[in-house]
Design a protein around this motif. Structure first.
Motif, PDB file in Angstrom:
ATOM      1  N   ALA A 114       6.187 -13.744  16.887  1.00  0.00           N
ATOM      2  CA  ALA A 114       7.301 -14.687  16.861  1.00  0.00           C
ATOM      3  C   ALA A 114       8.555 -14.121  16.212  1.00  0.00           C
ATOM      4  N   GLY A 115       8.508 -12.874  15.754  1.00  0.00           N
ATOM      5  CA  GLY A 115       9.702 -12.260  15.177  1.00  0.00           C
ATOM      6  C   GLY A 115       9.999 -12.683  13.754  1.00  0.00           C
ATOM      7  N   GLN A 116       9.081 -13.362  13.085  1.00  0.00           N
ATOM      8  CA  GLN A 116       9.288 -13.743  11.692  1.00  0.00           C
ATOM      9  C   GLN A 116       8.999 -12.552  10.776  1.00  0.00           C
ATOM     10  N   LYS A 117       9.510 -12.627   9.543  1.00  0.00           N
ATOM     11  CA  LYS A 117       9.307 -11.565   8.563  1.00  0.00           C
ATOM     12  C   LYS A 117       8.398 -12.091   7.459  1.00  0.00           C
ATOM     13  N   PHE A 118       7.341 -11.357   7.176  1.00  0.00           N
ATOM     14  CA  PHE A 118       6.382 -11.768   6.158  1.00  0.00           C
ATOM     15  C   PHE A 118       6.221 -10.647   5.144  1.00  0.00           C
ATOM     16  N   ARG A 119       6.164 -11.040   3.865  1.00  0.00           N
ATOM     17  CA  ARG A 119       5.955 -10.047   2.807  1.00  0.00           C
ATOM     18  C   ARG A 119       5.149 -10.670   1.671  1.00  0.00           C
ATOM     19  N   LEU A 120       4.095  -9.988   1.269  1.00  0.00           N
ATOM     20  CA  LEU A 120       3.260 -10.402   0.142  1.00  0.00           C
ATOM     21  C   LEU A 120       3.061  -9.194  -0.755  1.00  0.00           C
ATOM     22  N   ARG A 121       3.444  -9.338  -2.021  1.00  0.00           N
ATOM     23  CA  ARG A 121       3.312  -8.223  -2.969  1.00  0.00           C
ATOM     24  C   ARG A 121       2.692  -8.735  -4.260  1.00  0.00           C
ATOM     25  N   ILE A 122       1.684  -8.028  -4.714  1.00  0.00           N
ATOM     26  CA  ILE A 122       1.029  -8.328  -5.987  1.00  0.00           C
ATOM     27  C   ILE A 122       1.085  -7.074  -6.843  1.00  0.00           C
ATOM     28  N   GLN A 123       1.572  -7.240  -8.070  1.00  0.00           N
ATOM     29  CA  GLN A 123       1.690  -6.113  -9.000  1.00  0.00           C
ATOM     30  C   GLN A 123       1.091  -6.536 -10.336  1.00  0.00           C
ATOM     31  N   TYR A 124       0.205  -5.709 -10.854  1.00  0.00           N
ATOM     32  CA  TYR A 124      -0.489  -6.075 -12.089  1.00  0.00           C
ATOM     33  C   TYR A 124      -0.553  -4.858 -12.996  1.00  0.00           C
ATOM     34  N   GLY A 125      -0.182  -5.072 -14.241  1.00  0.00           N
ATOM     35  CA  GLY A 125      -0.208  -3.984 -15.203  1.00  0.00           C
ATOM     36  C   GLY A 125      -0.395  -4.487 -16.615  1.00  0.00           C
ATOM     37  N   THR A 126      -0.377  -3.560 -17.545  1.00  0.00           N
ATOM     38  CA  THR A 126      -0.570  -3.934 -18.948  1.00  0.00           C
ATOM     39  C   THR A 126       0.659  -4.628 -19.519  1.00  0.00           C
ATOM     40  N   ILE A 164       8.016   2.277 -19.690  1.00  0.00           N
ATOM     41  CA  ILE A 164       8.384   0.861 -19.775  1.00  0.00           C
ATOM     42  C   ILE A 164       7.254  -0.030 -19.286  1.00  0.00           C
ATOM     43  N   ASP A 165       6.790   0.218 -18.055  1.00  0.00           N
ATOM     44  CA  ASP A 165       5.754  -0.626 -17.469  1.00  0.00           C
ATOM     45  C   ASP A 165       4.361  -0.277 -17.968  1.00  0.00           C
ATOM     46  N   LYS A 166       4.215   0.889 -18.578  1.00  0.00           N
ATOM     47  CA  LYS A 166       2.901   1.402 -18.944  1.00  0.00           C
ATOM     48  C   LYS A 166       2.052   1.555 -17.679  1.00  0.00           C
ATOM     49  N   LEU A 167       0.783   1.167 -17.745  1.00  0.00           N
ATOM     50  CA  LEU A 167      -0.095   1.308 -16.596  1.00  0.00           C
ATOM     51  C   LEU A 167       0.095   0.129 -15.644  1.00  0.00           C
ATOM     52  N   VAL A 168       0.322   0.431 -14.357  1.00  0.00           N
ATOM     53  CA  VAL A 168       0.604  -0.636 -13.391  1.00  0.00           C
ATOM     54  C   VAL A 168       0.053  -0.239 -12.021  1.00  0.00           C
ATOM     55  N   VAL A 191       9.672  -2.873  27.656  1.00  0.00           N
ATOM     56  CA  VAL A 191       9.482  -2.505  26.252  1.00  0.00           C
ATOM     57  C   VAL A 191       8.098  -1.900  26.052  1.00  0.00           C
ATOM     58  N   GLN A 192       7.997  -1.078  25.044  1.00  0.00           N
ATOM     59  CA  GLN A 192       6.713  -0.515  24.619  1.00  0.00           C
ATOM     60  C   GLN A 192       6.539  -0.852  23.146  1.00  0.00           C
ATOM     61  N   GLU A 193       5.569  -1.693  22.852  1.00  0.00           N
ATOM     62  CA  GLU A 193       5.422  -2.207  21.494  1.00  0.00           C
ATOM     63  C   GLU A 193       4.802  -1.166  20.564  1.00  0.00           C
ATOM     64  N   LYS A 194       5.070  -1.342  19.275  1.00  0.00           N
ATOM     65  CA  LYS A 194       4.500  -0.459  18.265  1.00  0.00           C
ATOM     66  C   LYS A 194       3.993  -1.307  17.099  1.00  0.00           C
ATOM     67  N   ARG A 195       3.341  -0.675  16.173  1.00  0.00           N
ATOM     68  CA  ARG A 195       2.834  -1.390  15.012  1.00  0.00           C
ATOM     69  C   ARG A 195       3.993  -1.844  14.131  1.00  0.00           C
ATOM     70  N   THR A 196       3.934  -3.088  13.709  1.00  0.00           N
ATOM     71  CA  THR A 196       5.018  -3.652  12.893  1.00  0.00           C
ATOM     72  C   THR A 196       4.545  -4.087  11.521  1.00  0.00           C
ATOM     73  N   GLY A 197       3.261  -3.945  11.233  1.00  0.00           N
ATOM     74  CA  GLY A 197       2.730  -4.331   9.928  1.00  0.00           C
ATOM     75  C   GLY A 197       2.324  -3.123   9.123  1.00  0.00           C
ATOM     76  N   SER A 198       2.229  -3.314   7.807  1.00  0.00           N
ATOM     77  CA  SER A 198       1.805  -2.227   6.939  1.00  0.00           C
ATOM     78  C   SER A 198       1.124  -2.788   5.700  1.00  0.00           C
ATOM     79  N   LEU A 199       0.192  -2.029   5.196  1.00  0.00           N
ATOM     80  CA  LEU A 199      -0.484  -2.346   3.946  1.00  0.00           C
ATOM     81  C   LEU A 199      -0.375  -1.130   3.052  1.00  0.00           C
ATOM     82  N   THR A 200       0.274  -1.304   1.906  1.00  0.00           N
ATOM     83  CA  THR A 200       0.462  -0.196   0.972  1.00  0.00           C
ATOM     84  C   THR A 200      -0.073  -0.605  -0.393  1.00  0.00           C
ATOM     85  N   PHE A 201      -0.565   0.365  -1.105  1.00  0.00           N
ATOM     86  CA  PHE A 201      -1.043   0.103  -2.461  1.00  0.00           C
ATOM     87  C   PHE A 201      -0.941   1.394  -3.259  1.00  0.00           C
ATOM     88  N   GLY A 202      -0.901   1.249  -4.561  1.00  0.00           N
ATOM     89  CA  GLY A 202      -0.772   2.424  -5.410  1.00  0.00           C
ATOM     90  C   GLY A 202      -0.794   2.030  -6.871  1.00  0.00           C
TER      91      GLY A 202
END
Length: 630
Positions: free
Chosen positions: A479-491, A454-458, A437-448
Motif C-alpha cells: 500500500a506504499g505506507q512507511k513502517f518503522r519499529l526500533r528498540i534500543q536497550y542499554g545500561t 556516553i551510552d555505555k553498553l547498548v 515495473v520490476q519489484e525489489k525488497r523494500t523491508g529490512s531488519l537490522t540489529f547490532g
C-alpha cells in the motif's frame, strides 16, 4: 453376354451396405492407431553422456532439469533446461536432443563439465605475501573453474599491489590440469611486481586554453594524497587511464576543439621511485557554427524552434550542446503529444574551423492517451503506482510528463527497474501508456550493539518496511505506507519508537504520520534520570515543487526521577511527572539537489509551536524556530 453383364451391376441396397462397412472400417482403423491424433512423443528414457571427465554426477544434472521420463518431449522445456544447466556454473558445454525409442523418444544430454579447482598457486609475489593475496582473492577450492571469477581475482591482486605503490604490476593466470581423468586442475597466478612508486603528479603539455587543474578534474587517476589508503589515489590503472584520456578528448571537443589529439602519455620515474605522468595534447583550432538550418517542421514555426536552441550561428560548436538542443526540441514536441517525433541533428564541415548545423525533423502524428496499463507489480497495489502517474486517459500523450512519472516511480524505492513506453492501438491518434515495473525488497531488519563513553553498553534492533500495508495480513506489503519499529536497550538508555506513515491520506497528496515513543535516559545528568513517553500525529502537505507545510500534535509525559538529594532546588522542583500538550507546525522551503549528498541549493525552515493554554497540560510555552542552510 447380356445375362453376365446384368449380374455384375450392384444393387442400390448393396451400395448402401458397402458404404456403411467402409465408414466403420475407417473408424476402426483410426481407433486402432491413436498415435496419429496424439501430441508430442513420450520420453521413455534419459541418458547423460560426458565429453571428458564427469565432474558433475548424472543425478545432479537430472535434478536441475524439468525434462522427465514419462512426460511429453518439449523443445521449449529443453531450452529452459539448457539455460538452467549453464547457470549452475559447473557446465562448460551442453546439448540436449531426442532419438526415437519404441513408441516414444530417448533424450540424450551431451555435457562437458568444468574442471574442479584443487590447488591455487601464486608465483612471483615477493613484496606481498602469497598468503595475504589468497585471502584477498577469496577463491574457494573444490569449485568449478570460472574464468570470470579468476579474472576478478587477478584484478584484486593488481589492486593490492597498486595500493602499495606498485603501479607497474602485471598479473596473469592459467589453469593447469592435475588429473585429466578426474577433471581436477590447478590455478596459477603469475605476478610481475615491477618497480615501486605511486603516481605523484600529473602534468600536461600543449594545453594552451585549459589549465592543468581543469583537465585533472576530468580524470579519476590522481596523484598520491595524504589519505591515499582511503581515496585510492596514486594508483595507475591502464584501463582507467584510457577512460580518463577519452574524458579529456570529450572535454575539448565539447568546447569546440574537434580535432584534439592525445599525442603521448609519458610515464617517468624519479630516483626514489614515484611516477610522474605527462599527457601531451595537440588542441587544434576551435570550431564555430556557420549556418544553422531547420527542415521538416509543420506544427510550429522556425522562430519557435530557434528559441529553444542554445547553440546559435557564430557560437562555439559543441557535440554535447548539439545533443542537448535536439533533446530540447524533442521535449517541446513531446509535451504536445508528438510521440513518434524524430530529430536528426547533423554537422557538416563548412570551411576552416566552421561547421554548418542542420536539424531534420520528422513530426509524425499527435497522440492522446487511450489507456494506462501497469504490469509487473506482484505486491504493490495498482493505485500506489497510478497516483504517481501524471497522465490520464484522454490527455495529450505528454512525453515530458511520462519521463517525470518514471522518475517519480523510481524515487519511491519499491522497484529495481521502471520502464514506460507507448503502444499503438486500433484507434488513430490514440496510444496506450504501458508501465512495466520490476519489484525489489523494500523491508529490512537490522540489529547490532556497541559501547561508548556516553551510552555505555547498548544494543538495538530495527525493522523497517518502505512499502507497508496495515490491512494486508499476513504479508503487510503493497500500500506504499512507511513502517518503522526500533528498540534500543542499554545500561544508560532505553528507547522504543513505532512510526507509521500514510503518504496519500484519503487518496490525496496529504501525508499522515503517527508515532508512539518511549525514551529513558540516565546519562543526561549525574543528578537525575529522565523518562519521556507519549504519541504524536502529523500532517504534511506539499504546496509546490519546493515548499511544503506540516501541522501536528504531540502529547507526552516527562518524568524526572532518581533526583540526587544534593541537587539544586531548581532541579528538585522538577521532580515528578509533567504532561506536555503541544501543537507544532512548519513551513519548509527546500531547493537542494539531493537531501543526502547536497552540492547546491538551500533549505529554510520556519517552525512555530505552542504548548499549554487551551491545550491543557502542565507546560506553558510558545515560540518559533528558524533554521537555514546553504
Amino acid at each position: 453376354m447380356r445375362h453376365f453383364s446384368g449380374w455384375m451391376r450392384p444393387a442400390p441396397f448393396a451400395i448402401w451396405v458397402a458404404s456403411i462397412c467402409a465408414l466403420l472400417g475407417a473408424i476402426s482403423a483410426r481407433a486402432q492407431n491413436p498415435q496419429a491424433a496424439q501430441g508430442p512423443p513420450i520420453i521413455k528414457s534419459i541418458d547423460v553422456q560426458y565429453t571428458g571427465p564427469g565432474t558433475v554426477s548424472k543425478e545432479r544434472i537430472l535434478a536441475q532439469m524439468r525434462t522427465k521420463v514419462g512426460q511429453p518431449y518439449s523443445d521449449q522445456v529443453v531450452e529452459q533446461d539448457i539455460e538452467t544447466l549453464y547457470k549452475t556454473g559447473s557446465v562448460l558445454n551442453v546439448r540436449i536432443f531426442a532419438q526415437p525409442e519404441g513408441n516414444g523418444v530417448k533424450v540424450i544430454v551431451a555435457v562437458q563439465t568444468r574442471s574442479i579447482v584443487r590447488e591455487i598457486e601464486i608465483d612471483g609475489a615477493e613484496q606481498v605475501k602469497a598468503k595475504r593475496l589468497r585471502k584477498e582473492i577469496k577463491l574457494k577450492l573444490n569449485q568449478p573453474v570460472n574464468e570470470q571469477e579468476l579474472d576478478e581475482a587477478r584484478q584484486k591482486i593488481v589492486e593490492v599491489y597498486q595500493g602499495r605503490g606498485y603501479n607497474d604490476v602485471s598479473v596473469q593466470f592459467r589453469v593447469d590440469p592435475i588429473d585429466e581423468k578426474r577433471g581436477t586442475a590447478r590455478v596459477v597466478f603469475t605476478v610481475n611486481e615491477g618497480l615501486k612508486g605511486a603516481v605523484r603528479q600529473i602534468h600536461f603539455e600543449g594545453n594552451e586554453h585549459f589549465s592543468e587543474k581543469v583537465l585533472r578534474k576530468q580524470m579519476k587517476t590522481r596523484g598520491k594524497t595524504l589519505v591515499y589508503f582511503l581515496d585510492k589515489s596514486g594508483r595507475l590503472d591502464e584501463v582507467q587511464l584510457e577512460q580518463d584520456l577519452d574524458k579529456i578528448r570529450e572535454w575539448y571537443q565539447n568546447h569546440g576543439y574537434i580535432d584534439v589529439q592525445i599525442k603521448d602519455t609519458r610515464k617517468e620515474r624519479t630516483k626514489n621511485g614515484p611516477m610522474i605522468l605527462t599527457i601531451v595534447i595537440a588542441e587544434g583550432p576551435q570550431y564555430h557554427v556557420g549556418k544553422l538550418t531547420i527542415s521538416g517542421y509543420q506544427a510550429t514555426s522556425e522562430q519557435k524552434i530557434r528559441a529553444l536552441l542554445k547553440m546559435k550561428e557564430g557560437s562555439v560548436y559543441s557535440p554535447k550542446q548539439l545533443r542537448d538542443d535536439a533533446k530540447a526540441v524533442a521535449d517541446a514536441y513531446g509535451s504536445g503529444g508528438y510521440v513518434d517525433l524524430v530529430v536528426l541533428p547533423e554537422g557538416t564541415p563548412a570551411g576552416p574551423a566552421r561547421i554548418d548545423v542542420h536539424y531534420k525533423i520528422e513530426e509524425g502524428d499527435r497522440s492522446f492517451v487511450e489507456r494506462i496499463n501497469i504490469a509487473g507489480n506482484t505486491r504493490t497495489k495498482d493505485k500506489v503506482i497510478r497516483r504517481e502517474v501524471l497522465l490520464a486517459p484522454g490527455d495529450v500523450f505528454n512525453t515530458v510528463r511520462v519521463d517525470t512519472t518514471k522518475k517519480r516511480l523510481e524515487n519511491l524505492g519499491y522497484f529495481a527497474k521502471v520502464e514506460t513506453y507507448p503502444e499503438d492501438t486500433d484507434i488513430p491518434g490514440r496510444k496506450d501508456l504501458t508501465i512495466l515495473v520490476q519489484e525489489k525488497r523494500t523491508g529490512s531488519l537490522t540489529f547490532g550493539g556497541g559501547f561508548s563513553t556516553i551510552d555505555k553498553l547498548v544494543g538495538f534492533a530495527e525493522l523497517t518496511q518502505g512499502n507497508f500495508d496495515l490491512l494486508n495480513w499476513p504479508g503487510f506489503t503493497g500500500a506504499g505506507q512507511k513502517f518503522r519499529l526500533r528498540i534500543q536497550y542499554g545500561t544508560e538508555r532505553k528507547d522504543f519508537i513505532l512510526v507509521l506513515t500514510e503518504p496519500y491520506f484519503l487518496d490525496r497528496r496529504l501525508a499522515l504520520s503517527g508515532q508512539v515513543f518511549y525514551d529513558e535516559a540516565n546519562y543526561l545528568s549525574a543528578q537525575y534520570d529522565q523518562r519521556n513517553y507519549g504519541f504524536a500525529i502529523e500532517l504534511r502537505k506539499p504546496i509546490n515543487a519546493f515548499i511544503y507545510a506540516t501541522l501536528g500534535y504531540q502529547l507526552q509525559d516527562v518524568d524526572i526521577f532518581n533526583v540526587d538529594p544534593s541537587a539544586s532546588e531548581a532541579i528538585q522542583s522538577q521532580e515528578g511527572s509533567t504532561v506536555e500538550s503541544k501543537i507544532f507546525s512548519s513551513l519548509v522551503f527546500d531547493r537542494r539537489d539531493n537531501p543526502l549528498l547536497t552540492r547546491r541549493g538551500q533549505r529554510v525552515t520556519l517552525s512555530p509551536y505552542i504548548a499549554g493554554g487551551f491545550l491543557g497540560g502542565d507546560t506553558q510555552i510558545y515560540g518559533f524556530d528558524l533554521e537555514g542552510s546553504q
